[in-house]
Design an enzyme around this catalytic site. Structure first.
Site, PDB file in Angstrom:
ATOM      1  N   GLY A 153       6.128  -1.106   0.519  1.00 21.66           N
ATOM      2  CA  GLY A 153       7.081  -0.869   1.669  1.00 21.66           C
ATOM      3  C   GLY A 153       8.210   0.531   2.145  1.00 21.66           C
ATOM      4  O   GLY A 153       6.711   1.373   2.020  1.00 21.66           O
ATOM      5  N   CYS A 154       8.935   1.159   1.616  1.00 21.69           N
ATOM      6  CA  CYS A 154       9.239   3.401   1.568  1.00 21.69           C
ATOM      7  C   CYS A 154       8.638   3.623   0.753  1.00 21.69           C
ATOM      8  O   CYS A 154       9.200   4.914   1.849  1.00 21.69           O
ATOM      9  CB  CYS A 154      11.323   1.683   1.719  1.00 21.69           C
ATOM     10  SG  CYS A 154      12.085   1.173   2.971  1.00 21.69           S
ATOM     11  N   ASN A 155       8.591   3.100  -0.329  1.00 18.04           N
ATOM     12  CA  ASN A 155       8.446   3.926  -1.155  1.00 18.04           C
ATOM     13  C   ASN A 155       6.713   4.298  -0.791  1.00 18.04           C
ATOM     14  O   ASN A 155       6.532   5.338  -1.088  1.00 18.04           O
ATOM     15  CB  ASN A 155       7.846   3.960  -3.265  1.00 18.04           C
ATOM     16  CG  ASN A 155       7.193   2.436  -2.798  1.00 18.04           C
ATOM     17  OD1 ASN A 155       7.657   1.449  -2.462  1.00 18.04           O
ATOM     18  ND2 ASN A 155       6.380   2.240  -3.330  1.00 18.04           N
ATOM     19  N   ALA A 156       6.048   3.948   0.581  1.00 23.98           N
ATOM     20  CA  ALA A 156       4.642   3.736   0.123  1.00 23.98           C
ATOM     21  C   ALA A 156       4.003   4.592   1.038  1.00 23.98           C
ATOM     22  O   ALA A 156       2.338   4.919   1.428  1.00 23.98           O
ATOM     23  CB  ALA A 156       3.943   2.381   0.668  1.00 23.98           C
ATOM     24  N   MET A 363      11.590   5.577  -1.787  1.00 28.02           N
ATOM     25  CA  MET A 363      11.971   4.552  -2.916  1.00 28.02           C
ATOM     26  C   MET A 363      11.866   3.134  -1.891  1.00 28.02           C
ATOM     27  O   MET A 363      12.195   3.297  -0.246  1.00 28.02           O
ATOM     28  CB  MET A 363      13.409   4.596  -3.491  1.00 28.02           C
ATOM     29  CG  MET A 363      14.203   5.649  -2.671  1.00 28.02           C
ATOM     30  SD  MET A 363      14.382   7.010  -2.866  1.00 28.02           S
ATOM     31  CE  MET A 363      15.907   7.393  -2.104  1.00 28.02           C
TER      32      MET A 363
END
Length: 376
Positions: A153-156, A363
């Site tokens: 996801g967006c934290n990756a 995050m």
């Protein structure tokens, strides 16, 4: 006033044997077509006032997207899961390759010098992964080491950067590459519900590439090296997962639509904001630094409420998050690559001074907050 550090003033935790990895190049790329929020509403004939209000009050002006093809009636035909996966592959390889070529050109390196590639994506599943496809597309050395970070996801982006920084530190003098490739339009469901409307109003398509290198002999700052290196040294990473919010951001299989459907809980901004201080304080632990010492904040463009929540809980100013809000306005949420679009804007601004300290923060699902401490 933000603190700056000279080489001899490096925080104790960053003092270690060998050279620390440094970001030496950045470039981004998007599909050819961008759309205003009102364009998307009109194209899909959305008249529900709740959904129209959601789109128009998102703090997003435009997004780059690959919309479904037109049907015989002139409307947009809904894509199957197979078509969405093919879109993910085709767009991912094309935009990812453009970002990599530009990034390599900006540094003065050659594609043949890349020793490691990490591809980060959440908008589709491929076997082999995008790293193999990009090695073939770009003609990289067949001995190039590779890693695919899929589904985080967006934290990756920062999860991937951790791996790339580790490889660069272990292989000084050799460039390592990370590519965040997100075709979010390959993960859309159009069913008229508020659940899918939240996702459809927020995410955009794009790719970002960065190159890291450890430089034990200080060659990067010498003109004769031929490498143009302007980025910061990566000092430290810190992570925090929030297990009680593990289902707040997730993919579900939609039996009616026959495809994956992404879900965002309405409480995500508050969950992230409530834990932001904890992970940043952990990042700065044992360095002798305070949050007020950080000159540059690069925060993931997760959405207006997410940005507001992080800003309030960390005591940041609107100026601190100017690039975060600017990227959200002009691109929407680009998932794992969003923070790199903000970083690119910071570097283009020309306001960074040698010794300035910065924090990257992303995050996403888990729920997870990732951070990195850097010195410019």
């Amino acid at each position: 006033m933000a603190l700056t550090l000279s080489e001899k003033d490096v925080p104790p935790l960053a003092e270690q044997d060998g050279a620390l990895p440094r970001i030496i190049g950045i470039a981004t790329a998007n599909p050819p077509d961008s759309y205003a929020q009102s364009d998307i509403l009109d194209i899909f004939g959305i008249t529900d006032q709740r959904i129209r209000s959601l789109f128009m009050n998102s703090a997003i002006d435009r997004r780059f997207l690959i919309l479904p093809p037109e049907g015989p009636d002139g409307g947009r035909r809904m894509e199957t899961q197979g078509e969405l996966l093919r879109k993910h592959r085709a767009s991912g390889v094309e935009t990812g390759a453009r970002a990599v070529r530009e990034c390599v050109a900006r540094t003065g390196l050659d594609l043949s010098e890349i020793g490691y590639i990490c591809c980060v994506t959440t908008t589709g599943l491929l076997t082999p992964g995008l790293s193999a496809h990009l090695i073939k597309e770009l003609g990289l050395d067949v001995r190039t080491s590779r890693l695919d970070v899929v589904g985080m996801g967006c934290n990756a982006g920062l999860n991937g950067l951790t791996a790339v920084a580790g490889w660069a530190a272990a292989n000084p003098g050799r460039p390592a590459l990370m590519v965040c490739v997100e075709t979010c339009s390959a993960a859309y469901v159009f069913d008229g519900t508020m659940r899918t409307a939240v996702v459809n109003s927020l995410f955009g398509d794009g790719a970002a590439a960065v190159i890291l290198m450890a430089d034990p002999d200080g060659l990067l700052d010498r003109p004769e090296s031929g490498v143009r290196a302007e980025g910061p040294t990566v000092l430290k990473f810190s992570s925090r997962i929030i297990p009680e919010a593990v289902d707040a951001m997730r993919y579900d299989w939609d039996d009616d639509q026959g495809k994956f459907s992404f879900f965002l809980d309405r409480d995500v901004p508050y969950v992230v904001g409530a834990h932001a201080e904890l992970v940043v304080d952990r990042l700065l632990e044992d360095t002798g630094l305070r949050r007020s010492d950080i000159a540059h904040w690069i925060v993931h463009s997760g959405g207006k409420k997410v940005i507001d929540s992080v800003q309030i809980n960390l005591g940041l100013t609107r100026h601190d998050v100017r690039h975060t809000t600017g990227v959200l306005r002009d691109y929407g949420n680009l998932s794992s690559g969003s923070f790199l679009f903000s970083y690119e804007r910071l570097m283009a601004e020309g306001q960074v001074r040698p010794g300035d300290l910065g924090v990257f923060m992303t995050m996403g699902p888990g729920s997870t907050i990732e951070t990195a401490l850097v010195r410019y």
